[in-house]
Structure formats: C-alpha cells, structure tokens
Motif scaffolding. Structure first.
Motif, PDB file in Angstrom:
ATOM      1  N   TYR A   7       0.832  -1.199   0.000  1.00 15.27           N
ATOM      2  CA  TYR A   7       0.000   0.000   0.000  1.00 15.27           C
ATOM      3  C   TYR A   7       0.866   1.248   0.000  1.00 15.27           C
ATOM      4  O   TYR A   7       1.824   1.339   0.776  1.00 15.27           O
ATOM      5  N   GLY A   8       0.508   2.222  -0.828  1.00 18.07           N
ATOM      6  CA  GLY A   8       1.053   3.576  -0.781  1.00 18.07           C
ATOM      7  C   GLY A   8       0.011   4.457  -0.110  1.00 18.07           C
ATOM      8  O   GLY A   8      -1.162   4.422  -0.480  1.00 18.07           O
ATOM      9  N   ILE A   9       0.426   5.238   0.879  1.00 16.58           N
ATOM     10  CA  ILE A   9      -0.501   5.995   1.715  1.00 16.58           C
ATOM     11  C   ILE A   9      -0.131   7.479   1.666  1.00 16.58           C
ATOM     12  O   ILE A   9       1.043   7.839   1.781  1.00 16.58           O
ATOM     13  N   ASN A  10      -1.159   8.340   1.510  1.00 11.34           N
ATOM     14  CA  ASN A  10      -0.895   9.772   1.445  1.00 11.34           C
ATOM     15  C   ASN A  10      -0.799  10.387   2.836  1.00 11.34           C
ATOM     16  O   ASN A  10      -0.934   9.693   3.848  1.00 11.34           O
ATOM     17  N   GLU A  11      -0.600  11.709   2.894  1.00  9.76           N
ATOM     18  CA  GLU A  11      -0.405  12.390   4.179  1.00  9.76           C
ATOM     19  C   GLU A  11      -1.649  12.374   5.060  1.00  9.76           C
ATOM     20  O   GLU A  11      -1.553  12.534   6.281  1.00  9.76           O
ATOM     21  N   GLU A  14      -4.738   8.036   3.844  1.00  9.20           N
ATOM     22  CA  GLU A  14      -5.585   7.310   2.904  1.00  9.20           C
ATOM     23  C   GLU A  14      -4.734   6.461   1.962  1.00  9.20           C
ATOM     24  O   GLU A  14      -3.686   6.907   1.492  1.00  9.20           O
ATOM     25  N   VAL A  16      -3.731   5.302  -1.389  1.00 12.94           N
ATOM     26  CA  VAL A  16      -3.862   5.866  -2.735  1.00 12.94           C
ATOM     27  C   VAL A  16      -3.309   4.931  -3.808  1.00 12.94           C
ATOM     28  O   VAL A  16      -3.447   5.194  -4.998  1.00 12.94           O
ATOM     29  N   ASP A  39       7.756   7.720  -3.212  1.00 11.69           N
ATOM     30  CA  ASP A  39       6.539   8.025  -3.961  1.00 11.69           C
ATOM     31  C   ASP A  39       5.354   8.406  -3.071  1.00 11.69           C
ATOM     32  O   ASP A  39       4.428   9.070  -3.540  1.00 11.69           O
ATOM     33  N   TRP A  40       5.357   7.951  -1.824  1.00 15.19           N
ATOM     34  CA  TRP A  40       4.226   8.185  -0.927  1.00 15.19           C
ATOM     35  C   TRP A  40       4.710   8.607   0.448  1.00 15.19           C
ATOM     36  O   TRP A  40       5.847   8.343   0.833  1.00 15.19           O
ATOM     37  N   HIS A  41       3.806   9.197   1.206  1.00 11.61           N
ATOM     38  CA  HIS A  41       4.130   9.631   2.566  1.00 11.61           C
ATOM     39  C   HIS A  41       4.421   8.431   3.478  1.00 11.61           C
ATOM     40  O   HIS A  41       5.258   8.504   4.371  1.00 11.61           O
ATOM     41  N   ARG A  56       7.140   5.346   7.350  1.00 12.29           N
ATOM     42  CA  ARG A  56       6.603   6.680   7.123  1.00 12.29           C
ATOM     43  C   ARG A  56       7.768   7.655   6.962  1.00 12.29           C
ATOM     44  O   ARG A  56       8.815   7.484   7.588  1.00 12.29           O
ATOM     45  N   ARG A  57       7.560   8.654   6.133  1.00 13.20           N
ATOM     46  CA  ARG A  57       8.572   9.702   5.982  1.00 13.20           C
ATOM     47  C   ARG A  57       8.678  10.502   7.272  1.00 13.20           C
ATOM     48  O   ARG A  57       7.691  10.657   7.994  1.00 13.20           O
TER      49      ARG A  57
END
Length: 61
Positions: A7-11, A14, A16, A39-41, A56-57
């Motif tokens: 999974y790629g997760i936004n800030e 969610e 995405v 690529d993602w948060h 997580r970043r």
C-alpha cells in the motif's frame, strides 16, 4: 515465495495505491518499501491480516 499486498498511503492516511506482489521473496520486502517511500508519505506491506512492514517519511520541518 509468497503473496503480499503493498500500500502507498498519502499524508491524510488514505490508501492511494495498492499492488499485489505475487511470488515475492519476503527478504526483499524492506528494500522494496524503502524504495517506494519516495513516492508516498507512508508505505505498508501486508501478508493476509499481518502488517510486515510499515514505513513513514520523517515530518517536514
């Protein structure tokens, strides 16, 4: 070799992006997650109901 769900997760927390990793080597999961963190948060890799990798970043200053 096993199947995993990436999974790629936004800030906002969610999902995405999702990708089924078929016949993927468990030993390579951390390197994949590290690379995709650009690529993602946040990124997660799951095997069934178990989260194997969660990255997580660092918060922006």
């Amino acid at each position: 070799m096993a199947n995993f769900l990436f999974y790629g997760i936004n800030e906002a927390g969610e999902i995405v992006f999702s990708q089924l990793l078929r016949d993927f080597d468990r030993a390579d999961l951390r390197a994949l997650a590290d690379a995709r963190l650009q690529d993602w948060h946040a990124v997660e890799v799951w095997e069934g109901p178990v989260c194997l990798v969660r990255l997580r970043r660092a918060p922006a200053n």
